[in-house]
Every structure is written in C-alpha cells, then in structure tokens.
Motif scaffolding. Structure first.
Motif, PDB file in Angstrom:
ATOM      1  N   UNK A   1     -22.128  50.896  31.295  1.00 34.17           N
ATOM      2  CA  UNK A   1     -21.279  49.845  31.903  1.00 34.17           C
ATOM      3  C   UNK A   1     -20.889  50.307  33.218  1.00 34.17           C
ATOM      4  N   UNK A   2     -21.197  49.339  34.145  1.00 31.45           N
ATOM      5  CA  UNK A   2     -20.696  49.605  35.691  1.00 31.45           C
ATOM      6  C   UNK A   2     -19.267  49.593  35.938  1.00 31.45           C
ATOM      7  N   UNK A   3     -18.883  50.260  36.640  1.00 29.69           N
ATOM      8  CA  UNK A   3     -17.497  50.351  37.081  1.00 29.69           C
ATOM      9  C   UNK A   3     -17.039  49.213  38.024  1.00 29.69           C
ATOM     10  N   UNK A   4     -16.189  48.467  37.658  1.00 34.74           N
ATOM     11  CA  UNK A   4     -15.774  47.300  38.659  1.00 34.74           C
ATOM     12  C   UNK A   4     -14.449  47.653  39.346  1.00 34.74           C
ATOM     13  N   UNK A   5     -14.400  47.942  40.652  1.00 35.82           N
ATOM     14  CA  UNK A   5     -12.979  48.186  41.361  1.00 35.82           C
ATOM     15  C   UNK A   5     -11.831  47.267  41.084  1.00 35.82           C
ATOM     16  N   UNK A   6     -10.763  47.603  41.030  1.00 34.56           N
ATOM     17  CA  UNK A   6      -9.682  46.973  40.887  1.00 34.56           C
ATOM     18  C   UNK A   6      -9.144  46.412  42.312  1.00 34.56           C
ATOM     19  N   UNK A   7      -8.664  45.123  42.416  1.00 30.90           N
ATOM     20  CA  UNK A   7      -8.172  44.793  43.610  1.00 30.90           C
ATOM     21  C   UNK A   7      -6.774  45.166  43.801  1.00 30.90           C
ATOM     22  N   UNK A   8      -6.517  45.637  45.000  1.00 34.88           N
ATOM     23  CA  UNK A   8      -5.065  46.137  45.408  1.00 34.88           C
ATOM     24  C   UNK A   8      -4.292  45.085  45.527  1.00 34.88           C
ATOM     25  N   UNK A   9      -2.980  45.119  45.252  1.00 31.27           N
ATOM     26  CA  UNK A   9      -2.254  44.188  45.188  1.00 31.27           C
ATOM     27  C   UNK A   9      -1.205  44.395  46.416  1.00 31.27           C
ATOM     28  N   UNK A  10      -1.058  43.438  47.270  1.00 29.26           N
ATOM     29  CA  UNK A  10      -0.222  43.678  48.624  1.00 29.26           C
ATOM     30  C   UNK A  10       1.118  42.898  48.564  1.00 29.26           C
ATOM     31  N   UNK A  11       2.159  43.360  49.155  1.00 31.49           N
ATOM     32  CA  UNK A  11       3.376  42.853  49.219  1.00 31.49           C
ATOM     33  C   UNK A  11       4.034  43.007  50.653  1.00 31.49           C
ATOM     34  N   UNK A  12       4.664  41.644  51.147  1.00 25.34           N
ATOM     35  CA  UNK A  12       4.937  41.395  52.412  1.00 25.34           C
ATOM     36  C   UNK A  12       6.553  41.484  52.484  1.00 25.34           C
ATOM     37  N   UNK A  13       7.048  42.434  53.354  1.00 28.51           N
ATOM     38  CA  UNK A  13       8.664  42.557  53.293  1.00 28.51           C
ATOM     39  C   UNK A  13       9.119  41.232  53.971  1.00 28.51           C
ATOM     40  N   UNK A  14      10.247  40.574  53.332  1.00 27.24           N
ATOM     41  CA  UNK A  14      10.839  39.466  53.448  1.00 27.24           C
ATOM     42  C   UNK A  14      11.582  39.433  54.861  1.00 27.24           C
ATOM     43  N   UNK A  15      11.947  40.641  55.386  1.00 25.79           N
ATOM     44  CA  UNK A  15      12.896  40.906  56.388  1.00 25.79           C
ATOM     45  C   UNK A  15      12.209  41.008  57.704  1.00 25.79           C
ATOM     46  N   UNK A  16      11.115  41.913  57.631  1.00 25.08           N
ATOM     47  CA  UNK A  16      10.228  42.152  58.886  1.00 25.08           C
ATOM     48  C   UNK A  16       8.834  41.850  59.088  1.00 25.08           C
ATOM     49  N   UNK A  17       8.173  41.248  57.887  1.00 28.58           N
ATOM     50  CA  UNK A  17       6.743  40.830  57.669  1.00 28.58           C
ATOM     51  C   UNK A  17       5.792  41.930  57.595  1.00 28.58           C
ATOM     52  N   UNK A  18       6.112  43.217  57.372  1.00 26.25           N
ATOM     53  CA  UNK A  18       5.326  44.221  57.403  1.00 26.25           C
ATOM     54  C   UNK A  18       4.443  44.263  55.884  1.00 26.25           C
ATOM     55  N   UNK A  19       3.521  44.451  55.969  1.00 23.64           N
ATOM     56  CA  UNK A  19       2.764  44.410  54.509  1.00 23.64           C
ATOM     57  C   UNK A  19       2.320  45.752  54.229  1.00 23.64           C
ATOM     58  N   UNK A  20       2.722  45.796  52.820  1.00 21.73           N
ATOM     59  CA  UNK A  20       2.697  47.107  51.962  1.00 21.73           C
ATOM     60  C   UNK A  20       1.674  47.203  50.981  1.00 21.73           C
ATOM     61  N   UNK A  21       0.987  48.320  50.595  1.00 16.72           N
ATOM     62  CA  UNK A  21       0.065  48.445  49.442  1.00 16.72           C
ATOM     63  C   UNK A  21       0.993  48.564  48.333  1.00 16.72           C
ATOM     64  N   UNK A  22       0.939  47.767  47.036  1.00 15.23           N
ATOM     65  CA  UNK A  22       1.337  48.058  45.955  1.00 15.23           C
ATOM     66  C   UNK A  22       1.421  49.354  45.396  1.00 15.23           C
ATOM     67  N   UNK A  23       2.416  49.982  44.792  1.00 11.94           N
ATOM     68  CA  UNK A  23       2.344  51.186  44.020  1.00 11.94           C
ATOM     69  C   UNK A  23       1.920  51.015  42.709  1.00 11.94           C
TER      70      UNK A  23
END
Length: 59
Positions: A1-23
């Motif tokens: 069975x082939x490996x299917x990469x997971x999609x990274x979830x991103x979050x945006x700071x409400x105060x300054x709009x900087x995008x962060x990768x989810x932990x």
C-alpha cells in the motif's frame, strides 16, 4: 500500500494575521491531528483560527 502524505493544518493568529503550522499530535495508527500553538511567535497572542476558516472570521 502506498504512503499518502498527510495535509498540514495551518492556523492564523487573530491579532496579527501571522500563519503558523499546527503542532502535530500523534494518534493511533500512525495518523496525526494538528493543534494551534500555545502562543503566536510574532505577537504573543493566544487566539487562532484555522486557515481554512480565516476568510469567514470576524473579530
């Protein structure tokens, strides 16, 4: 069975709009869930919105 990469979830700071990768949180079966960081690395804020919902977010 082939490996299917997971999609990274991103979050945006409400105060300054900087995008962060989810932990990644390891789940059974080798899968992951993603949580927002505890605080923003740019402004120190602690409120995040999933990037997929950012366009619909209103302060």
């Amino acid at each position: 069975m082939a490996h299917v990469p997971e999609s990274l979830k991103k979050y945006v700071c409400v105060h300054c709009s900087v995008t962060h990768a989810g932990t990644p949180i390891h789940l059974d079966g080798g899968e992951h869930s993603f949580e927002p960081p505890e605080s923003c690395g740019a402004c120190g804020g602690s409120e995040f919105v999933p990037a997929s919902e950012w366009i619909h977010h209103h302060k």
